[in-house]
Motif scaffolding. Structure first.
Motif, mmCIF file in Angstrom:
data_model
loop_
_atom_site.group_PDB
_atom_site.id
_atom_site.type_symbol
_atom_site.label_atom_id
_atom_site.label_comp_id
_atom_site.label_asym_id
_atom_site.label_seq_id
_atom_site.Cartn_x
_atom_site.Cartn_y
_atom_site.Cartn_z
ATOM 1 N N ARG A 174 0.854 -1.204 0.000
ATOM 2 C CA ARG A 174 0.000 0.000 0.000
ATOM 3 C C ARG A 174 0.884 1.247 0.000
ATOM 4 N NH1 ARG A 174 -4.877 0.386 0.019
ATOM 5 N NH2 ARG A 174 -5.233 -1.806 0.525
ATOM 6 N N VAL A 179 -7.488 7.010 -0.637
ATOM 7 C CA VAL A 179 -8.035 6.766 -1.974
ATOM 8 C C VAL A 179 -9.509 6.362 -1.881
ATOM 9 C CG1 VAL A 179 -5.947 6.151 -3.278
ATOM 10 C CG2 VAL A 179 -7.033 4.436 -1.822
ATOM 11 N N ARG A 181 -11.081 4.041 -3.736
ATOM 12 C CA ARG A 181 -11.178 2.571 -3.754
ATOM 13 C C ARG A 181 -9.879 2.005 -3.199
ATOM 14 N NH1 ARG A 181 -10.669 0.587 -8.588
ATOM 15 N NH2 ARG A 181 -11.558 -1.469 -8.197
ATOM 16 N N GLN A 183 -8.220 -0.511 -3.887
ATOM 17 C CA GLN A 183 -7.328 -1.037 -4.932
ATOM 18 C C GLN A 183 -6.404 0.051 -5.488
ATOM 19 O OE1 GLN A 183 -10.495 -1.711 -4.551
ATOM 20 N NE2 GLN A 183 -10.927 -3.868 -4.992
ATOM 21 N N GLU A 184 -6.869 1.305 -5.462
ATOM 22 C CA GLU A 184 -6.086 2.383 -6.093
ATOM 23 C C GLU A 184 -4.821 2.732 -5.323
ATOM 24 O OE1 GLU A 184 -8.960 5.486 -6.428
ATOM 25 O OE2 GLU A 184 -10.151 4.333 -7.874
ATOM 26 N N GLY A 185 -4.745 2.354 -4.066
ATOM 27 C CA GLY A 185 -3.570 2.724 -3.277
ATOM 28 C C GLY A 185 -2.498 1.648 -3.237
ATOM 29 N N SER A 187 0.633 -0.693 -4.909
ATOM 30 C CA SER A 187 1.682 -0.642 -5.938
ATOM 31 C C SER A 187 2.422 -1.976 -6.022
ATOM 32 C CB SER A 187 2.675 0.483 -5.617
ATOM 33 O OG SER A 187 1.987 1.718 -5.615
ATOM 34 N N GLY A 232 0.396 3.134 -7.473
ATOM 35 C CA GLY A 232 -1.065 3.039 -7.343
ATOM 36 C C GLY A 232 -1.726 2.169 -8.398
ATOM 37 N N LYS A 233 -0.915 1.666 -9.355
ATOM 38 C CA LYS A 233 -1.512 0.815 -10.408
ATOM 39 C C LYS A 233 -1.213 -0.668 -10.182
ATOM 40 C CE LYS A 233 -3.230 3.760 -13.591
ATOM 41 N NZ LYS A 233 -2.351 4.493 -14.477
ATOM 42 N N TRP A 235 -2.538 -2.937 -8.485
ATOM 43 C CA TRP A 235 -3.674 -3.865 -8.511
ATOM 44 C C TRP A 235 -3.931 -4.329 -9.946
ATOM 45 C CZ3 TRP A 235 -5.997 -6.497 -4.848
ATOM 46 C CH2 TRP A 235 -7.200 -7.141 -5.147
ATOM 47 N N THR A 236 -3.874 -3.387 -10.870
ATOM 48 C CA THR A 236 -4.106 -3.714 -12.292
ATOM 49 C C THR A 236 -3.030 -4.677 -12.783
ATOM 50 O OG1 THR A 236 -4.896 -1.478 -12.530
ATOM 51 C CG2 THR A 236 -4.465 -2.674 -14.576
#
Ligand SMILES: Cc1cc2nc3c(=O)[nH]c(=O)nc-3n(C[C@H](O)[C@H](O)[C@H](O)COP(=O)(O)OP(=O)(O)OC[C@H]3O[C@@H](n4cnc5c(N)ncnc54)[C@H](O)[C@@H]3O)c2cc1C
Length: 400
Positions: A174, A179, A181, A183-185, A187, A232-233, A235-236
């Motif tokens: 994290r 944030v 959501r 998920q946005e926090g 890396s 912050g990406k 999660w993707t």
């Protein structure tokens, strides 16, 4: 499923078949047959052998060192590898972090990490799960706080497979708590396991094996350049990795080999008993698994074809993960039944004796049955449990 191969594909099949028949060192083969654990050095040597042959990274694009195989070649390769009962590749480098680095990493990261992954010079492990954050991974608490030119990492990862051997770990951490959501926090960060503040504690499983670990991070300084892609990406990127992981968990070729062995065994009058073939219930279950496996194989090939055309495997990979592990576990259960008393519960001290006895009368595979059965209960949990995969299918494939 019957696939008719071209002459070129048949030549490729023969080449792969010969390689696995002739090149696996006999000492390694003996360990495999006796169910003796393959250590780090054996595994690394074997993977280097595959690399020298150009067989180590079938799914990588050619520009990063992949062989540029067609879907059919990949299918042939997996089938031959399974038929030869060759060791599995450890996936964390080549099938997990490698694709994330070549898809989202910087040019420097590609140059620095990809060659060592291909050559198995560096052993990677996966730091996603935490105590309390497994299925609900987005609740993870490991922090990466930016301090000048580095992150300070604090937290605990768990179930870290073969982390005791790892030189590097890729983690989801994290970086931001403010944030909308969760998920946005998060890396995606690469960490050298020799950095001060990291400790690895074994988790010994019921069978007495040391396969998984806890990894603790206490004020671990990690250079900013080890962040993959954008902060912050993670999660993707992590999701893409999981989809690759789940696609790789199908195990179709391996299940086919095991099912063929069971079918053969069912036709034999073992130790003077009636062949299992005359047990209609057993044969009905064998047939039912065969049908499931054929359907899985076609779905698997469709996904492989999509990946070959440049797409990342989508949420459909969850279907492959569920079915692949269910089929494997159904085969585990049927093998136990076929082995009967010879599938004694796994007791390490007794195991060797049992193995030698069985080898003398020619049924050495049966003694591995209970070991495989109990160990493989994990398959419907790791890579994201099958219940969670069903939720993903409901939401992202069926749109419910
Ligand atoms: C052998 C093994 C190796 C592993 N290796 C690694 C590794 O190398 N790296 C790594 O990061 N992780 C690894 N894992 C962790 C694995 O990904 C997690 O165990 C898995 O995601 C489940 O999380 P959990 O154990 O916290 O269970 P929980 O999330 O606590 O789930 C417990 C049960 O509840 C069910 N459940 C939870 N939420 C829901 C829901 N919303 N709907 C329906 N059912 C639900 C689950 O399916 C499960 O049956 C490994 C696990 C195992 C067993």
């Amino acid at each position: 499923m019957d696939i008719s191969f071209t002459d070129q594909e048949l030549a490729f099949r023969d080449e792969v078949r010969t390689f696995f028949a002739e090149e696996i060192p006999s000492a390694l083969r003996a360990k495999l047959e006796r169910g003796i654990e393959i250590g780090k050095q054996d595994q690394v040597d074997y993977q280097k052998l595959l690399f020298r042959q150009g067989y180590f990274a079938p799914n990588w694009p050619k520009e990063y060192g992949g062989p540029g195989w067609t879907t059919i070649q990949k299918y042939i390769y997996a089938s031959e590898m399974a038929a030869a009962e060759a060791p599995q590749i450890i996936p964390f480098g080549v099938n997990m972090v490698g694709p994330v680095i070549y898809s989202f990493g910087s040019e420097e990261q590609k140059k620095r990490f990809l060659p060592d992954i291909l050559e198995s010079n560096v052993w990677w492990c996966q730091g996603y799960s935490e105590p309390g954050s497994g299925s609900d991974l987005a609740s993870l608490k490991t922090r990466a706080d930016l301090e000048g030119d580095h992150y300070l990492i604090n937290g605990t990862k768990t179930w870290t497979t073969l982390g005791q051997y790892a030189d590097w770990i890729f983690v989801l951490a994290r970086t931001n708590t403010e944030v909308a959501r969760r998920q946005e926090g998060i890396s995606f960060i690469l960490i050298d396991m020799s950095t001060a503040g990291i400790s690895v504690k074994p988790i010994i499983t019921l069978d007495g094996a040391h396969e998984v670990n806890e990894v603790h991070f206490e004020n671990v300084r990690v250079p900013l350049e080890n962040l993959v892609g954008d902060e912050g990406k993670g999660w993707t990127y992590g999701k893409v990795l999981l989809q690759h992981e789940r696609t790789n968990l199908t195990g179709v070729a391996h299940s086919k080999v095991r099912l063929a062995r069971l079918r053969k065994q069912a036709g034999e009058a073992i130790r003077g008993a009636e062949p299992l073939r005359s047990d209609r219930n057993f044969m009905r279950r064998l047939g039912a698994i065969d049908v499931e496996l054929k359907a899985l194989e076609i779905t698997d090939l469709r996904t492989l074809a999509a990946v070959a055309s440049g797409k990342a495997p989508g949420p459909e990979s969850s279907i492959l993960k569920i079915k692949g592990t269910e089929v494997a576990q159904m085969i585990d259960a049927l093998e136990m039944e076929a082995a009967g008393y010879y599938a004694l519960p796994y007791v390490p001290a007794q195991y060797q004796v049992n193995f030698d006895d069985a080898a003398r009368i020619g049924y050495k595979n049966e003694t591995l049955t209970s070991l495989r059965y109990f160990n493989n209960r994990k398959a419907s949990i790791y890579g994201g449990s099958n219940e969670i995969q069903k939720n993903i299918v409901a939401k992202h494939v069926l749109g419910l």
